[in-house]
Structure formats: structure tokens, C-alpha cells
Design an enzyme around this catalytic site. Structure first.
Site, PDB file in Angstrom:
ATOM      1  NE  ARG A 261      -3.513  -2.326   2.539  1.00 29.17           N
ATOM      2  CZ  ARG A 261      -4.268  -2.765   3.586  1.00 29.17           C
ATOM      3  NH1 ARG A 261      -4.427  -1.601   4.763  1.00 29.17           N
ATOM      4  NH2 ARG A 261      -4.797  -3.710   3.736  1.00 29.17           N
ATOM      5  NE  ARG A 276      -0.933   4.791   8.756  1.00 31.08           N
ATOM      6  CZ  ARG A 276      -2.326   4.555   9.113  1.00 31.08           C
ATOM      7  NH1 ARG A 276      -2.637   4.148   8.176  1.00 31.08           N
ATOM      8  NH2 ARG A 276      -2.801   4.654  10.459  1.00 31.08           N
ATOM      9  CD  GLU A 348      -7.263  -1.204  11.871  1.00 34.73           C
ATOM     10  OE1 GLU A 348      -7.050  -2.207  11.006  1.00 34.73           O
ATOM     11  OE2 GLU A 348      -7.177  -0.001  11.707  1.00 34.73           O
ATOM     12  CB  SER A 351     -10.660  -3.829   9.958  1.00 31.60           C
ATOM     13  OG  SER A 351     -10.329  -2.703  10.418  1.00 31.60           O
ATOM     14  NE  ARG A 390      -0.961  -1.843  11.829  1.00 27.97           N
ATOM     15  CZ  ARG A 390      -1.952  -0.826  11.828  1.00 27.97           C
ATOM     16  NH1 ARG A 390      -2.936  -0.602  12.596  1.00 27.97           N
ATOM     17  NH2 ARG A 390      -1.517  -0.049  10.877  1.00 27.97           N
TER      18      ARG A 390
END
Length: 426
Positions: A261, A276, A348, A351, A390
Site C-alpha cells: 500500500r 504503517r 488496530e 478490521s 502488528r
């Protein structure tokens, strides 16, 4: 995408949903104008075709009787020219309508709290954060000190937001991937998939990454291919343009992929550490279900992701995202947020979303009900089970010791060659 019947028949419901998502209703207004023009042209076109057919039959009768049909022929020519004009206009309008439809998000479920991120609702908190007898460090300090994470060399090899893992760091990521896949393919019954790490434009349109999120994607120059942003894309598209038998449902798939990404919309957020990255590893969960089963499936899928955190002994909480924080394709989302003591915050790590029939309509994912009948749209669900980097962060920060070493969770040790502790020497 939303159905045309919904957009046409319940515009106020859609308008309210856009407002709840903090989006302008101009998209809907534009669609309604174009749709009204399109329907008017369709009605006129059908009437003109009827008149043309009648006139053609009348011409035939006149010719049979030896009469002069020139006036009728001229009238049919004018009707034909008008029909062609309308058909050209319809051909031009259709792509405009379709483009708007691809830009309108899913409707939030009625049980989703309204508001922005501050309205996210905590459903439950699981596990107690550890009380440290020393100030806990963040992973961006722990990893380099242990020699297992190297942000500088990652930047040298590729650029900012790339990282190199060494030794126990690389082993732990590999162990986490195998641990998660074995867990999900066990009792939960997900079928493991190794999909392509490159996907085509149709697949990204099907799940909703295109056209809205094109700036966040890495496209291969000179092709219509993209690096996969998440395994949700290939897994959800496995049955694109198929009609499944209801007896096969639900379908459960899990896959490991690297994810790529550009983070174009992050605006410098989370630039430190692994939070990130442009490239990261993830194990994904996807379910394809009948409509009436999808919200129960969301609870189930979320529980499967939670099990990973529970077995690793990581404190976390489950948040229902508010309308303004929902993803584009989601009707309802639970975020799992893991406790990171080095940052003194929940962050987070997964999700889990029910996209209802939104993606299925885009990707033409259907099933045939038991007993036959008209094919129906599937409901699609996805969730991280979990984001591997993560999870590594959470282990480093929650299992750190005062001497700078890190204890490996017991559940992970068999996958890490029996490794019990990460030290600078190791």
C-alpha cells in the site's frame, strides 16, 4: 455497489447514509438526474421503435397495393435517425451512471453508531494490560536494540516505510504466519489458499478498492496489474461471475500474502516503526454466505481473529466503528485493537467487516437457493486474522523484560523452533 432500485426508490435513505458517512449527496443527485434522463430516453426510444414498426408494416401494405410509399419511407427514415440519436445518448450516459455507482459507498447497518471516529463504541475489553516495574519501550527502540529490526537498511534497500527483519525477527514473523494459518484451518474450518500476489483491475473493482482508492495502490507500469493490497481482493474474487450452490455455503478461505500500500492518504501518520508500512505481511479471513447468515458470520469471524490474540496472551478491545469511520465497502465493522504498552495506547490489529451484498453486486457473486429458484447475491465478509507485523509489535512490547530481552509466547514457541527468549546476543 448499491442496487439501482435502491438508489431510485429510496433516495432519502441513501442521502442519510451519505450524511452519516460525512459525504456530500451530490453524487446521488447527479445519479438521479442521469437516471431520469436515461429512463426518459428509454421510454421515448421504445415508443419510436413501435411507431417505426407500425410505419414499416403500413409501407408494406401500400407497396402490395401498388401505391406510392415514398412519404412513409421518409417518415421511417426520420424515426430511424431519432432512434439512433437516442441510442447514442444512452450509450454515453451509461458509463457516467456506472462511474457514479462505483463511487457511492455501502449503507451502514442500522446498529452502527453515528458519528466520526470519536463515536466508535467499545463492545468489550479482554485481558489486563501488564504492569511493568520499568518504563516499557516502543518496538522501534526494542527491535533495533535486539538486532532484529533495521529501519535504516530497509530505507536504503527500498525507501521510507520499508523494514528489514533479521534473525529472530524474521523467524518470529514466519512463525506467526504458520501459527495463524494452522489455527484458522483447524476447528474453524477455513480452507487455506495461496493466491497470486498480483491482481487485475476487475478484481479491485469487485472489492471496492477501485476507483476510489487507486492512489493507495501500487500499479505495475504499462500493465493493468496491481500489487495486492490485501488478500481480501483475490479471495473474494475467487468465485467472480459464478453461481454457487447454497449447499456449499458458507465458504471460508484464509490466506497469507504480503500486502502493498502506498499509504497516500496517511499524511505522515505513524511514520515510526512498523505500524504503517508500504509492505507488510497479513493472514486474511474471508467468508461468502447467504444474506440471512451474514451478521452471525461477522460475529463468528471476529471471534476467530480474537482467538489469535487470546492464545498469544495479548490484551485487546473490540470496537464497533461509527458511520464516519467505516470502510468504503463495509456495512458494519469490528476493529480489534491490541494494547501496546510502549505507546500507552490501543492500536488496530484487525478490521472484521460485513460488506453485505455490496461487493457481490460489483463482482457478480451469486448462489442458487436450495430447491432452485432465481440466483441471489452472496454476502461477503473479511477480516485480518491477523496483521502479522502488528502482532510482532504487540509481542515485542507486551513481552519485553527490563534487560531488553523479549519472552516468546508459549503458543508460538513450537513454530519458532523452540525459541523462548529473544536477546541481543541471539
Amino acid at each position: 455497489m448499491l442496487s439501482r432500485d435502491l438508489l431510485r426508490d429510496e433516495p432519502e435513505r441513501v442521502r442519510q447514509a451519505l450524511a452519516d458517512r460525512h459525504m456530500d449527496a451530490a453524487l446521488l443527485d447527479g445519479w438521479l438526474r442521469l437516471d431520469a434522463a436515461r429512463r426518459a430516453d428509454l421510454v421515448e426510444g421504445e415508443e419510436l421503435k413501435r411507431q417505426r414498426n407500425e410505419a414499416s408494416r403500413a409501407i408494406g401494405k401500400v407497396k402490395q397495393q401498388g401505391g406510392d410509399a415514398s412519404a412513409g419511407i421518409a417518415a421511417v427514415g426520420r424515426l430511424k435517425a431519432r432512434i439512433e440519436e437516442i441510442e447514442a445518448r444512452l450509450a454515453a450516459i451509461e458509463p457516467e451512471i456506472a462511474a457514479i455507482e462505483l463511487s457511492i459507498p455501502n449503507l451502514p447497518d442500522a446498529g452502527v453508531p453515528r458519528g466520526d471516529e470519536s463515536a466508535n463504541r467499545c463492545e468489550r475489553t479482554v485481558g489486563e494490560p501488564r504492569k511493568f516495574s520499568f518504563p516499557p519501550k516502543a518496538h522501534w527502540d526494542l527491535g533495533p536494540a535486539l538486532g532484529i529490526l533495521d529501519f535504516e537498511r530497509g530505507a536504503r534497500v527500498a525507501g521510507a516505510r520499508f523494514t528489514v527483519s533479521f534473525g529472530a525477527g524474521a523467524r518470529l514473523e514466519r512463525a506467526l504466519i504458520s501459527f495463524m494459518l494452522d489455527l484458522h484451518t483447524g476447528e474453524p474450518g477455513y480452507r487455506e489458499v495461496l493466491p497470486p500476489f498480483i491482481v487485475n483491475r476487475e478484481s479491485l473493482l469487485g472489492t471496492g478498492q477501485l476507483p476510489k482508492f487507486e492512489p493507495d495502490l501500487f500499479k505495475l507500469e504499462g500493465t493493468s496489474y496491481y500489487l495486492v493490497p490485501t488478500a481480501e481482493v483475490p479471495l473474494t474474487n475467487l468465485h467472480r461471475d459464478e453461481i454457487l450452490d447454497a449447499a456449499r455455503l458458507p465458504l471460508r478461505y484464509t490466506a497469507y500474502t504480503p500486502c502493498f500500500r502506498s499509504e497516500a492518504g496517511s499524511y505522515g501518520k505513524d511514520v515510526r516503526g512498523l505500524i504503517r508500512q508500504h509492505q507488510f505481511n497479513k493472514v486474511e479471513l474471508v467468508q461468502l454466505t447467504a444474506a440471512e447468515a451474514s451478521f452471525a458470520a461477522l460475529e463468528e469471524l471476529t471471534g476467530h481473529a480474537e482467538t489469535v490474540l487470546q492464545l498469544l496472551g495479548l490484551p485487546y478491545r473490540v470496537m464497533t466503528l461509527a458511520t464516519g469511520d467505516l470502510g468504503f465497502a463495509a456495512a458494519k465493522t469490528y476493529d480489534l485493537e491490541v494494547w501496546l504498552p510502549g505507546q500507552d495506547a490501543y492500536r488496530e490489529i484487525s478490521s472484521c467487516s460485513n460488506c453485505t451484498d455490496f461487493q457481490a453486486r460489483r463482482a457478480n457473486l451469486r448462489y442458487r437457493p436450495e430447491g432452485g429458484g432465481k440466483a441471489r447475491l452472496l454476502h461477503t465478509l473479511n477480516g485480518s486474522g491477523l496483521a502479522v507485523g502488528r502482532t510482532l509489535i504487540a509481542i515485542l512490547e507486551n513481552y519485553q523484560e527490563e534487560d531488553g530481552s523479549v519472552t516468546v509466547p508459549e503458543a508460538l514457541r513450537p513454530y519458532a523452533g523452540g525459541l523462548e527468549r529473544i536477546t541481543a546476543a541471539g
